[in-house]
Design a protein around this motif. Structure first.
Motif, PDB file in Angstrom:
ATOM      1  N   ARG A 284      -3.546  12.733  -4.175  1.00  0.00           N
ATOM      2  CA  ARG A 284      -3.394  11.701  -3.136  1.00  0.00           C
ATOM      3  C   ARG A 284      -1.987  11.748  -2.542  1.00  0.00           C
ATOM      4  O   ARG A 284      -1.364  10.723  -2.326  1.00  0.00           O
ATOM      5  N   GLU A 285      -1.511  12.916  -2.242  1.00  0.00           N
ATOM      6  CA  GLU A 285      -0.124  13.033  -1.777  1.00  0.00           C
ATOM      7  C   GLU A 285       0.008  12.751  -0.283  1.00  0.00           C
ATOM      8  O   GLU A 285       0.981  12.124   0.158  1.00  0.00           O
ATOM      9  N   ASN A 286      -0.938  13.196   0.504  1.00  0.00           N
ATOM     10  CA  ASN A 286      -0.798  13.150   1.966  1.00  0.00           C
ATOM     11  C   ASN A 286      -1.996  12.405   2.559  1.00  0.00           C
ATOM     12  O   ASN A 286      -3.125  12.889   2.494  1.00  0.00           O
ATOM     13  N   ILE A 287      -1.744  11.214   3.129  1.00  0.00           N
ATOM     14  CA  ILE A 287      -2.811  10.332   3.601  1.00  0.00           C
ATOM     15  C   ILE A 287      -2.662  10.109   5.103  1.00  0.00           C
ATOM     16  O   ILE A 287      -1.555   9.876   5.608  1.00  0.00           O
ATOM     17  N   LEU A 288      -3.785  10.146   5.827  1.00  0.00           N
ATOM     18  CA  LEU A 288      -3.808   9.827   7.253  1.00  0.00           C
ATOM     19  C   LEU A 288      -4.639   8.577   7.470  1.00  0.00           C
ATOM     20  O   LEU A 288      -5.769   8.484   6.990  1.00  0.00           O
ATOM     21  N   ILE A 289      -4.071   7.598   8.188  1.00  0.00           N
ATOM     22  CA  ILE A 289      -4.794   6.381   8.568  1.00  0.00           C
ATOM     23  C   ILE A 289      -4.864   6.339  10.090  1.00  0.00           C
ATOM     24  O   ILE A 289      -3.830   6.352  10.763  1.00  0.00           O
ATOM     25  N   LEU A 290      -6.062   6.304  10.622  1.00  0.00           N
ATOM     26  CA  LEU A 290      -6.257   6.156  12.065  1.00  0.00           C
ATOM     27  C   LEU A 290      -6.670   4.719  12.329  1.00  0.00           C
ATOM     28  O   LEU A 290      -7.685   4.244  11.812  1.00  0.00           O
ATOM     29  N   GLY A 291      -5.905   4.007  13.158  1.00  0.00           N
ATOM     30  CA  GLY A 291      -6.076   2.563  13.311  1.00  0.00           C
ATOM     31  C   GLY A 291      -5.271   1.863  12.229  1.00  0.00           C
ATOM     32  O   GLY A 291      -4.269   2.384  11.738  1.00  0.00           O
ATOM     33  N   GLY A 292      -5.713   0.651  11.885  1.00  0.00           N
ATOM     34  CA  GLY A 292      -5.034  -0.048  10.798  1.00  0.00           C
ATOM     35  C   GLY A 292      -3.606  -0.439  11.112  1.00  0.00           C
ATOM     36  O   GLY A 292      -2.747  -0.442  10.221  1.00  0.00           O
ATOM     37  N   ASP A 306       1.114   7.900  -6.786  1.00  0.00           N
ATOM     38  CA  ASP A 306       1.290   9.324  -6.503  1.00  0.00           C
ATOM     39  C   ASP A 306       1.230   9.646  -5.014  1.00  0.00           C
ATOM     40  O   ASP A 306       1.336  10.806  -4.622  1.00  0.00           O
ATOM     41  N   VAL A 307       1.047   8.630  -4.172  1.00  0.00           N
ATOM     42  CA  VAL A 307       1.071   8.848  -2.724  1.00  0.00           C
ATOM     43  C   VAL A 307       2.495   9.166  -2.279  1.00  0.00           C
ATOM     44  O   VAL A 307       3.424   8.403  -2.560  1.00  0.00           O
ATOM     45  N   LYS A 308       2.656  10.272  -1.570  1.00  0.00           N
ATOM     46  CA  LYS A 308       3.991  10.679  -1.130  1.00  0.00           C
ATOM     47  C   LYS A 308       4.223  10.450   0.364  1.00  0.00           C
ATOM     48  O   LYS A 308       5.349  10.213   0.793  1.00  0.00           O
ATOM     49  N   ASN A 309       3.154  10.550   1.147  1.00  0.00           N
ATOM     50  CA  ASN A 309       3.336  10.422   2.602  1.00  0.00           C
ATOM     51  C   ASN A 309       2.086   9.810   3.227  1.00  0.00           C
ATOM     52  O   ASN A 309       0.965  10.213   2.919  1.00  0.00           O
ATOM     53  N   ILE A 310       2.301   8.802   4.097  1.00  0.00           N
ATOM     54  CA  ILE A 310       1.218   8.185   4.872  1.00  0.00           C
ATOM     55  C   ILE A 310       1.581   8.318   6.347  1.00  0.00           C
ATOM     56  O   ILE A 310       2.671   7.928   6.771  1.00  0.00           O
TER      57      ILE A 310
END
Length: 513
Positions: A284-292, A306-310
Motif C-alpha cells: 500500500r505504498e502508492n495510492i491514487l484518489i480521484l475526487g474526494g 505503510d502508505v508512503k504517497n497519496i
C-alpha cells in the motif's frame, strides 16, 4: 450635441446597445441552464431544453415585433420588460425551488418570456436604424455586433460572472444593464418617449437596485429554506455551488445542492470505500484518489502506516482549499490534506489519468454521482480502460457506485462496465469484479465496486484497528444482495451511449419525484 450630430450618435448608440443586449440575453440563457442543471440535474437534458425553449421563443418574439407600430417606444418597453423578467429570474427560480419545490414551470415560464422579449430586440433596432436614415449601417452589421456580444458573454460567464457575482447577483446585474440601455435610449430619443415609460423605467431601476443591494440577504433567506441547518459557508465557483451547513457538531457538505457527506455517518461510507481495497493488496505504498476533495477518503487511507504517497486529484481547487485550511472543516479529515505524504492535484480526472504514467497499488474513485455527461464519462468503459493501465498485477481499483436500491440499474451498469473492461495483465481473462454495499443513513443502501487483475471474492481484507462500522462480519454481509437489489440485465456505460445517465435519473425519479 447639435441636431446635425445627434443622428450619428444615435446610430453608434444603437450598435453599442445591440452588443450590450446580446451579452445580457445570452447571460440570462446561461443562468437559466445553470440553475436548472443545479436544481434538476442532468445538465445535457436541461441545457438542451433551455436552448430549445429560448431559441423558439426568440423566433416568436421576432415575429411579434412586426406588430409594434412605434419601434423606438417598443424597444424601450422591451428593455424595461426584459430587465425585470431576466433580472429577477434567478431569484424567482431559487425561491420557487425553496418554497414550492416545483421549479420547472417557473423556469420555462421565465425563459420563454425572456426569449420572446430578446427576439424582439434586433428587429426593433433594425427598424429604428432605418427610420433615422442610417443607411450606412447595414443589417448584417447589427447581426455581427450581436454575435460578438454573444461570444463575450459565453467567455465571461464561467470565468468572471459565476465566480465573482454568483447566479442571483448576476441575474440582477444584467437586469440593471438592460435598464441602462433603456435609460440611455430614453434620453437620446426623448422626443419620442412618454412619461409612462420614464416612470416605469424609474420604478424598475429602484426595484433592481434594492434587490441587488440585498442580493446576499435574498440568497441567505433562500438557502435557509433549502437547508435544514445553519449555513457556515456558501460559494459558487467556476465548477459548482459549494454549501457547508452545521448544527451543533453535525456538518454537511452539499455540491450543487446535493448532499456529499454528513459528519454524523460519513465514516460508514468512507470505511466501506477505502478499507476493503487497501486490505486486499499486499502493498500500500502508492495510492491514487480521484475526487474526494473533502479529504475523508485520504483520512482513512492514512490509517495504514505503510502508505508512503497519496495523490489526490480533485477538479475544484476551492474544495481542497476549504478542507485543508478552514478551521471548522479540516478537523473533519484529521488534517489529512496537510499531511506531507499527500499531494493535491486540481485537474480533471480523465486528463490526469491520461497524462500520468505511474503505477498505483490502490486507485480510489470517490467521484460524484453520474448525473451528467461530464461525470458519466468517468464511469465509462473508455475511462476504466485508461485506469487499468495505472495498476499492477496485485493492485485494486474501487469506486463508489451509487444506490443499488434507489438506482438499481445504474449500479449494475457500473458493474457490467467493469466486467467488459480489458484486463491489462491477462487480456484473455476478465478482470475480477466484486460488487458490495453498506448502509449509510444519509444515503440509504450504498454500493461500491472493487476491481483487480487478481481474484478478489475469496480474499478477506486485513482491516486496521479502530474502525467504527466495518468488520469482517459486516464485510461478509456486504457482498450479499437482497432480491430488490439483485442484479439486472443492463447495458455497460460507454462514451457513445452514456446509458448510465438514464439509469441513474430514472431510478431516483421513480423513488423521489
Amino acid at each position: 450635441m447639435t441636431a446635425a450630430a445627434r443622428p450619428a450618435h444615435r446610430d453608434v448608440w444603437l450598435l453599442i446597445a445591440t452588443f450590450l443586449i446580446a451579452v445580457a440575453g445570452l447571460i440570462y440563457e446561461l443562468i437559466a441552464a445553470t440553475v436548472s442543471s443545479y436544481l434538476l440535474g442532468d445538465s445535457v437534458r436541461q441545457f438542451s431544453l433551455v436552448i430549445g425553449v429560448f431559441l423558439s421563443s426568440m423566433g416568436l418574439g421576432a415575429w411579434l415585433s412586426r406588430f409594434v407600430e412605434r419601434p423606438v417606444a417598443g424597444f424601450v418597453w422591451v428593455q424595461i420588460s426584459v430587465a425585470v423578467v431576466g433580472g429577477f429570474m434567478a431569484p424567482a427560480l431559487f425561491f420557487a425551488y425553496a418554497y414550492l419545490s416545483a421549479v420547472g414551470p417557473v423556469l420555462f415560464g421565465f425563459l420563454a418570456a425572456v426569449g420572446v422579449l430578446s427576439g424582439m430586440e434586433i428587429p426593433l433596432i433594425a427598424r429604428v436604424l432605418e427610420d433615422i436614415g442610417a443607411h450606412r449601417f447595414r443589417f448584417e452589421n447589427v447581426l455581427s455586433v450581436d454575435y460578438a456580444g454573444a461570444l463575450i458573454a459565453s467567455l465571461a460567464f464561467p470565468l468572471l460572472v459565476v465566480p465573482y457575482l454568483g447566479l442571483m447577483s448576476a441575474s440582477l446585474s444584467f437586469g440593471a444593464l438592460n435598464l441602462a440601455v433603456a435609460g440611455v435610449s430614453l434620453w437620446l430619443f426623448r422626443n419620442e418617449s412618454s412619461w409612462g415609460q420614464r416612470i416605469a423605467w424609474l420604478l424598475a431601476l429602484v426595484a433592481t437596485i434594492v434587490a441587488l443591494i440585498n442580493s446576499e440577504r435574498l440568497l441567505s433567506v433562500t438557502e435557509a429554506e433549502l437547508f435544514e441547518d445553519d449555513i457556515i459557508f456558501s460559494e459558487t465557483t467556476s465548477y459548482q455551488n459549494i454549501t457547508v451547513t452545521q448544527f451543533r457538531d453535525r456538518t454537511r457538505l452539499f455540491l450543487d445542492y446535493s448532499i456529499q457527506f454528513d459528519s454524523l455517518d460519513e465514516y460508514r461510507y468512507h470505511e466501506m470505500l477505502v478499507h476493503p481495497a487497501l486490505g486486499m493488496v499486499p502493498r500500500r505504498e502508492n495510492i491514487l484518489i480521484l475526487g474526494g476533495g473533502d479529504g475523508m477518503a485520504a483520512r482513512e487511507v492514512l490509517r495504514h502506516d505503510d502508505v508512503k504517497n497519496i495523490t489526490l486529484v480533485d477538479l475544484d481547487p476551492r474544495v481542497t482549499e476549504l478542507f485543508r485550511d478552514h478551521p471548522q472543516l479540516s478537523p473533519l479529515n484529521d488534517h489529512a490534506l496537510s499531511d506531507p505524504r499527500l499531494d493535491i492535484v486540481n485537474k480533471d480526472a480523465w486528463q490526469f489519468v491520461e497524462s500520468d504514467d505511474r503505477i498505483y497499488d490502490v486507485v480510489i474513485l470517490d467521484l460524484p454521482d453520474p448525473k451528467n455527461l461530464a461525470l458519466s464519462k468517468l464511469y465509462s468503459s473508455e475511462f476504466y480502460a485508461l485506469l487499468t493501465e495505472r495498476i499492477g498485477v496485485q493492485s485494486v481499483i474501487v469506486t463508489q457506485a451509487g444506490a443499488p436500491l434507489f438506482a438499481r440499474e445504474a449500479f449494475w451498469s457500473i458493474v457490467k462496465t467493469w466486467e467488459e473492461t480489458r484486463n491489462p495483465v491477462n487480456p484473455k481473462a476478465p478482470l475480477s469484479v466484486l460488487p458490495y454495499h453498506g448502509y449509510v443513513p444519509s444515503f440509504g443502501e450504498w454500493g461500491f465496486v472493487m476491481v483487480s487483475p487478481m481474484r478478489l471474492r475469496d480474499r478477506m481484507p486485513a482491516l486496521p484497528e479502530g474502525l467504527r462500522y466495518l468488520d469482517l462480519a459486516q464485510w461478509r454481509s456486504a457482498m450479499q444482495f437482497s432480491p430488490d437489489m439483485a442484479r439486472k440485465d443492463v447495458e455497460a456505460n460507454r462514451i457513445q451511449t452514456h446509458a448510465l445517465i438514464d439509469y441513474y435519473m430514472d431510478g431516483w425519479e421513480q423513488w423521489f419525484e
